[in-house]
Design an enzyme around this catalytic site. Structure first.
Site, short mmCIF file in Angstrom:
data_model
loop_
_atom_site.label_atom_id
_atom_site.label_comp_id
_atom_site.label_asym_id
_atom_site.label_seq_id
_atom_site.Cartn_x
_atom_site.Cartn_y
_atom_site.Cartn_z
N ASP A 10 0.70 -1.27 -0.26
CA ASP A 10 -0.12 -0.03 0.46
C ASP A 10 0.69 1.10 -0.16
OD1 ASP A 10 -2.24 1.62 0.77
OD2 ASP A 10 -1.99 1.83 2.39
N CYS A 185 -10.91 2.92 -0.64
CA CYS A 185 -10.06 3.78 0.10
C CYS A 185 -9.55 3.42 1.23
CB CYS A 185 -10.17 5.10 -0.67
SG CYS A 185 -8.98 5.78 0.60
N1 DGL Z 1 -4.09 4.13 0.50
C1 DGL Z 1 -4.69 5.12 0.12
C2 DGL Z 1 -5.93 4.66 -1.03
O1 DGL Z 1 -6.08 3.58 -0.97
C3 DGL Z 1 -4.81 6.35 0.44
C4 DGL Z 1 -3.24 6.78 0.75
C5 DGL Z 1 -3.38 7.66 -0.49
O2 DGL Z 1 -3.27 8.34 -0.62
O3 DGL Z 1 -2.03 7.15 -0.59
O4 DGL Z 1 -6.15 4.87 -2.57
#
Ligand code: DGL
Length: 271
Positions: A10, A185
């Site tokens: 992630d 998200c």
């Molecule tokens: N992990 C990102 C998502 O699921 C959220 C945080 C980011 O903007 O990096 O889109």
């Protein structure tokens, strides 16, 4: 039987919400997590930067002999779609499984999607949903304040700040009468209580991370590469920066204190 670990990455610590789902769906599997805490957030970066970072994150995981790579990040799953072709192991993003789930459960055919700016600009969920069912009506909007609100710990049901942001962001879903909303998200399932309060109980929320964890379980089973070892698998965690807020943010996202040993990868940009 295949005891190699599952690799999951992630943009930062948000993917821990997906790790939680994965541990629930596949407790016996070993997991290697990489969180790019040194370069988070991805959600407001260019597509070229997101693809480059995602490839580096995936290559890091490949060095650990993983049997499957999961992009927990909604932004990566939306923007860096080419990644699947580049990898020598199966790859799962969160978009396809969540879209499939939403298309299965909607009654009205009106589906909402929320995500980061890059996710919504990519149109990924809309494309995927229309491939499954061209007649569904999709309303999508970015909610850029949700990630910092979650990371700042404003997550309790009824929290006035997050509720206010949710009321602003979500009013068009009520106006459009969506009956299903994809939380596209990593961070959004943490505030699903607030989102539910704002939208009412008639709207079903789909956690993209949970849908991806279920898709991973199906894929391992179908390909005959489940670990099938008795007992709990091994869990290893890597990040690209040990930020000051690491402990607080990870406990908000994981729901409890981070119990595991976390290792630093300070050369991710060389992968
Ligand atoms: N992990 C990102 C998502 O699921 C959220 C945080 C980011 O903007 O990096 O889109």
């Amino acid at each position: 039987m295949d005891t190699r670990p599952i690799g999951i990455f992630d943009s930062g610590l948000g993917g821990l919400t997906v790790v939680k789902e994965l541990l629930r769906a596949l407790p016996g599997e070993s997991i290697i997590y990489f969180g790019d805490t040194g370069r988070v957030p991805y959600g407001n970066r260019s597509n070229a930067a997101i693809l480059k970072y995602a490839m580096q994150d995936a290559r890091f995981l490949l060095k650990h002999d993983v049997k499957l790579i999961i992009a927990a990040c909604g932004t990566v799953s939306s923007v860096a779609t080419e990644i699947a072709k580049e990898l020598p192991v199966p790859y799962i993003g969160v978009v396809k499984p969540a879209a499939k789930r939403a298309a299965e459960i909607t009654h009205s055919g009106k589906i909402g999607v929320i995500g980061t700016a890059a996710t919504i600009a990519s149109g990924s969920y809309k494309k995927e949903l229309h491939e499954i069912n061209p007649s569904v009506r999709v309303t999508a909007r970015s909610c850029p304040l949700f990630v910092p609100l979650v990371e700042s710990g404003f997550v309790k049901d009824g929290d006035p700040l997050t509720t206010l942001a949710a009321e602003r962001y979500l009013s068009e879903f009520t106006a459009e009468k969506v009956d299903t909303l994809i939380l596209g998200c990593t961070h959004y399932p943490i505030i699903s209580g607030i989102i539910k309060q704002v939208l009412g109980s008639k709207v079903t929320l789909i956690s993209a991370g949970r849908a991806a964890a279920e898709a991973a379980a199906d894929l391992l089973e179908k390909d005959g590469i489940l670990s099938e070892k008795s007992g709990e698998g091994e869990r290893r965690f890597f990040v690209s920066d040990m930020t000051q807020s690491f402990t607080e943010v990870s406990s908000v996202l994981l729901g409890h204190r981070f119990p595991m040993d976390v290792r630093l990868v300070d050369d991710i940009d060389t992968y």
